[in-house]
Design a protein around this motif. Structure first.
Motif, PDB file in Angstrom:
ATOM      1  N   LYS A 152      23.109 -47.726   0.356  1.00 26.77           N
ATOM      2  CA  LYS A 152      22.061 -47.180  -0.100  1.00 26.77           C
ATOM      3  C   LYS A 152      21.995 -45.702  -0.370  1.00 26.77           C
ATOM      4  CE  LYS A 152      18.896 -49.974  -2.229  1.00 26.77           C
ATOM      5  NZ  LYS A 152      17.436 -49.976  -2.482  1.00 26.77           N
ATOM      6  N   GLN A 153      22.066 -45.298   1.033  1.00 29.00           N
ATOM      7  CA  GLN A 153      21.998 -44.200   1.684  1.00 29.00           C
ATOM      8  C   GLN A 153      23.132 -43.267   1.455  1.00 29.00           C
ATOM      9  OE1 GLN A 153      19.908 -44.637   5.355  1.00 29.00           O
ATOM     10  NE2 GLN A 153      17.647 -45.162   4.738  1.00 29.00           N
ATOM     11  N   ALA A 154      24.324 -43.684   1.373  1.00 32.65           N
ATOM     12  CA  ALA A 154      25.451 -43.246   1.665  1.00 32.65           C
ATOM     13  C   ALA A 154      26.232 -42.867   0.459  1.00 32.65           C
ATOM     14  CB  ALA A 154      26.698 -44.288   2.711  1.00 32.65           C
ATOM     15  N   LYS A 155      26.388 -41.295   0.831  1.00 35.10           N
ATOM     16  CA  LYS A 155      27.332 -40.859  -0.740  1.00 35.10           C
ATOM     17  C   LYS A 155      28.519 -39.931  -0.012  1.00 35.10           C
ATOM     18  CE  LYS A 155      22.833 -37.994  -1.368  1.00 35.10           C
ATOM     19  NZ  LYS A 155      22.135 -39.135  -0.342  1.00 35.10           N
ATOM     20  N   THR A 156      29.283 -39.680   1.046  1.00 38.67           N
ATOM     21  CA  THR A 156      30.538 -39.816   1.682  1.00 38.67           C
ATOM     22  C   THR A 156      31.525 -41.098   2.383  1.00 38.67           C
ATOM     23  OG1 THR A 156      30.009 -37.227   1.102  1.00 38.67           O
ATOM     24  CG2 THR A 156      31.963 -38.064   2.301  1.00 38.67           C
ATOM     25  N   VAL A 157      31.941 -41.289   1.721  1.00 36.84           N
ATOM     26  CA  VAL A 157      33.263 -41.829   2.942  1.00 36.84           C
ATOM     27  C   VAL A 157      34.487 -41.179   2.902  1.00 36.84           C
ATOM     28  CG1 VAL A 157      33.548 -44.852   2.273  1.00 36.84           C
ATOM     29  CG2 VAL A 157      31.820 -43.819   1.468  1.00 36.84           C
ATOM     30  N   ALA A 158      34.435 -41.049   4.394  1.00 42.11           N
ATOM     31  CA  ALA A 158      36.435 -40.919   4.726  1.00 42.11           C
ATOM     32  C   ALA A 158      37.097 -42.207   4.546  1.00 42.11           C
ATOM     33  CB  ALA A 158      36.152 -40.290   6.028  1.00 42.11           C
ATOM     34  N   VAL A 159      38.347 -42.436   3.947  1.00 42.67           N
ATOM     35  CA  VAL A 159      38.544 -43.355   4.161  1.00 42.67           C
ATOM     36  C   VAL A 159      40.095 -43.208   5.000  1.00 42.67           C
ATOM     37  CG1 VAL A 159      39.821 -45.764   2.721  1.00 42.67           C
ATOM     38  CG2 VAL A 159      38.083 -44.349   1.960  1.00 42.67           C
ATOM     39  N   VAL A 160      39.971 -44.078   6.412  1.00 44.56           N
ATOM     40  CA  VAL A 160      41.021 -43.665   6.849  1.00 44.56           C
ATOM     41  C   VAL A 160      42.553 -44.131   6.395  1.00 44.56           C
ATOM     42  CG1 VAL A 160      41.972 -44.096   9.137  1.00 44.56           C
ATOM     43  CG2 VAL A 160      40.175 -42.533   8.936  1.00 44.56           C
ATOM     44  N   GLY A 161      43.205 -44.265   6.396  1.00 46.37           N
ATOM     45  CA  GLY A 161      44.672 -45.138   5.434  1.00 46.37           C
ATOM     46  C   GLY A 161      44.603 -45.286   4.049  1.00 46.37           C
ATOM     47  N   PRO A 164      47.627 -38.714   7.251  1.00 47.36           N
ATOM     48  CA  PRO A 164      48.413 -37.979   7.712  1.00 47.36           C
ATOM     49  C   PRO A 164      49.690 -37.355   7.307  1.00 47.36           C
ATOM     50  CG  PRO A 164      48.306 -40.274   9.517  1.00 47.36           C
ATOM     51  CD  PRO A 164      46.917 -40.221   8.912  1.00 47.36           C
ATOM     52  N   THR A 165      50.522 -39.169   6.284  1.00 49.89           N
ATOM     53  CA  THR A 165      51.482 -39.164   5.823  1.00 49.89           C
ATOM     54  C   THR A 165      51.656 -38.506   4.170  1.00 49.89           C
ATOM     55  OG1 THR A 165      51.402 -41.083   4.366  1.00 49.89           O
ATOM     56  CG2 THR A 165      51.899 -41.121   7.153  1.00 49.89           C
ATOM     57  N   VAL A 166      50.286 -38.305   3.857  1.00 54.99           N
ATOM     58  CA  VAL A 166      49.938 -37.811   2.715  1.00 54.99           C
ATOM     59  C   VAL A 166      49.772 -36.425   2.520  1.00 54.99           C
ATOM     60  CG1 VAL A 166      48.952 -38.424   0.474  1.00 54.99           C
ATOM     61  CG2 VAL A 166      49.607 -39.997   1.808  1.00 54.99           C
ATOM     62  N   THR A 167      50.656 -35.872   1.533  1.00 52.68           N
ATOM     63  CA  THR A 167      50.270 -33.780   1.589  1.00 52.68           C
ATOM     64  C   THR A 167      49.303 -34.136   0.615  1.00 52.68           C
ATOM     65  OG1 THR A 167      51.871 -33.311   0.908  1.00 52.68           O
ATOM     66  CG2 THR A 167      51.146 -32.936   2.938  1.00 52.68           C
ATOM     67  N   GLY A 168      48.083 -33.118  -0.508  1.00 48.68           N
ATOM     68  CA  GLY A 168      48.047 -32.983  -1.237  1.00 48.68           C
ATOM     69  C   GLY A 168      47.115 -33.940  -1.915  1.00 48.68           C
ATOM     70  N   THR A 169      46.545 -34.575  -2.710  1.00 47.92           N
ATOM     71  CA  THR A 169      45.356 -35.370  -2.767  1.00 47.92           C
ATOM     72  C   THR A 169      45.693 -36.638  -3.056  1.00 47.92           C
ATOM     73  OG1 THR A 169      46.077 -34.949  -5.005  1.00 47.92           O
ATOM     74  CG2 THR A 169      44.373 -33.153  -3.893  1.00 47.92           C
ATOM     75  N   CYS A 216      43.395 -34.999   0.663  1.00 46.02           N
ATOM     76  CA  CYS A 216      43.303 -35.656   1.624  1.00 46.02           C
ATOM     77  C   CYS A 216      43.721 -35.221   3.186  1.00 46.02           C
ATOM     78  CB  CYS A 216      45.104 -36.452   1.509  1.00 46.02           C
ATOM     79  SG  CYS A 216      45.367 -38.002   2.571  1.00 46.02           S
ATOM     80  N   TYR A 217      42.552 -35.431   4.089  1.00 46.24           N
ATOM     81  CA  TYR A 217      43.502 -34.714   5.313  1.00 46.24           C
ATOM     82  C   TYR A 217      43.961 -35.221   5.959  1.00 46.24           C
ATOM     83  CZ  TYR A 217      39.794 -32.074   3.270  1.00 46.24           C
ATOM     84  OH  TYR A 217      38.735 -30.529   2.744  1.00 46.24           O
ATOM     85  N   ALA A 218      44.504 -34.760   7.472  1.00 46.79           N
ATOM     86  CA  ALA A 218      45.150 -35.962   8.587  1.00 46.79           C
ATOM     87  C   ALA A 218      44.571 -36.657   9.321  1.00 46.79           C
ATOM     88  CB  ALA A 218      46.233 -34.816   8.678  1.00 46.79           C
ATOM     89  N   SER A 219      43.622 -35.560   9.193  1.00 44.17           N
ATOM     90  CA  SER A 219      42.642 -37.176  10.368  1.00 44.17           C
ATOM     91  C   SER A 219      40.969 -36.273  10.194  1.00 44.17           C
ATOM     92  CB  SER A 219      43.066 -35.837  11.981  1.00 44.17           C
ATOM     93  OG  SER A 219      42.292 -34.668  12.085  1.00 44.17           O
ATOM     94  N   ASP A 267      39.856 -33.291  11.031  1.00 39.93           N
ATOM     95  CA  ASP A 267      39.396 -31.893   9.803  1.00 39.93           C
ATOM     96  C   ASP A 267      39.590 -32.114   9.100  1.00 39.93           C
ATOM     97  OD1 ASP A 267      41.616 -31.317  11.233  1.00 39.93           O
ATOM     98  OD2 ASP A 267      44.049 -32.924   9.955  1.00 39.93           O
ATOM     99  N   ILE A 268      38.398 -32.474   8.405  1.00 41.95           N
ATOM    100  CA  ILE A 268      37.657 -33.049   7.003  1.00 41.95           C
ATOM    101  C   ILE A 268      36.269 -31.329   7.612  1.00 41.95           C
ATOM    102  CG2 ILE A 268      35.522 -34.491   6.073  1.00 41.95           C
ATOM    103  CD1 ILE A 268      37.317 -36.846   7.329  1.00 41.95           C
ATOM    104  N   PRO A 269      36.090 -30.916   6.428  1.00 38.94           N
ATOM    105  CA  PRO A 269      35.491 -29.335   6.661  1.00 38.94           C
ATOM    106  C   PRO A 269      33.779 -29.866   5.909  1.00 38.94           C
ATOM    107  CG  PRO A 269      36.144 -28.753   4.904  1.00 38.94           C
ATOM    108  CD  PRO A 269      36.941 -30.609   5.567  1.00 38.94           C
ATOM    109  N   GLU A 270      33.108 -30.974   6.127  1.00 39.82           N
ATOM    110  CA  GLU A 270      32.155 -31.505   5.720  1.00 39.82           C
ATOM    111  C   GLU A 270      31.416 -32.951   6.315  1.00 39.82           C
ATOM    112  OE1 GLU A 270      31.785 -33.601   1.944  1.00 39.82           O
ATOM    113  OE2 GLU A 270      33.718 -32.281   1.454  1.00 39.82           O
TER     114      GLU A 270
END
Length: 142
Positions: free
Chosen positions: A16-25, A53-58, A64-67, A70-73
């Motif tokens: 309920k509280q989560a807004k942002t989910v970073a998905v590794v892999g 780390p193997t995907v550039t772009g979106t 998409c971030y390498a790690s 690298d996420i600025p938020e």
């Protein structure tokens, strides 16, 4: 003491509280489970941040971030689609970025990674699918 996931009520509150989910892999291939799960979560209103780390772009329209570093938020949940033997460095990085939750997908379990995340102040969930939990616990959405 063996690891135990939070209760269903606690997981409901986390979601309920989560807004942002970073998905590794997160894969850029639509037929992969990581893509399907992330797309479903995005459609439920979560902001998905791809980490691969193997995907550039979106992926799914998001940069998409390498790690994680690298996420600025801020990141609420770090959701991991990596083999169990590869998640310790992800736990260390999740602590470093001060995420709130370290979530290992269904079939992924690593007590060392859980200990690192917990020691860093993160809530830990292992061997559970975030999409399934969200569907069961918040069927009508957030």
């Amino acid at each position: 003491m063996p690891f135990e996931n939070p209760s269903r009520d606690e997981i409901r509150n986390i979601l309920k509280q989560a807004k942002t989910v970073a998905v590794v892999g997160l894969s850029d291939k639509p037929d992969r489970v990581s893509y399907m799960v992330s797309e479903a979560m995005q459609q439920k209103g979560y902001r998905i941040i791809p980490v691969n780390p193997t995907v550039t772009g979106t992926i799914l329209g998001e940069k998409c971030y390498a790690s994680l570093s690298d996420i600025p938020e801020p990141v609420d949940i770090v959701n991991v689609f990596r083999r169990s033997d590869q998640v310790v460095p992800v736990a260390e990085e999740a602590v470093k970025i001060k995420a709130n939750v370290f979530w290992l997908q269904l079939g992924i379990y690593n007590e060392e990674a859980a200990d690192i995340a917990k020691a860093g102040g993160l809530e830990v969930i292992m061997d559970r699918c975030i999409k399934v939990e969200d569907s069961i616990l918040l069927p009508g959405g957030k």
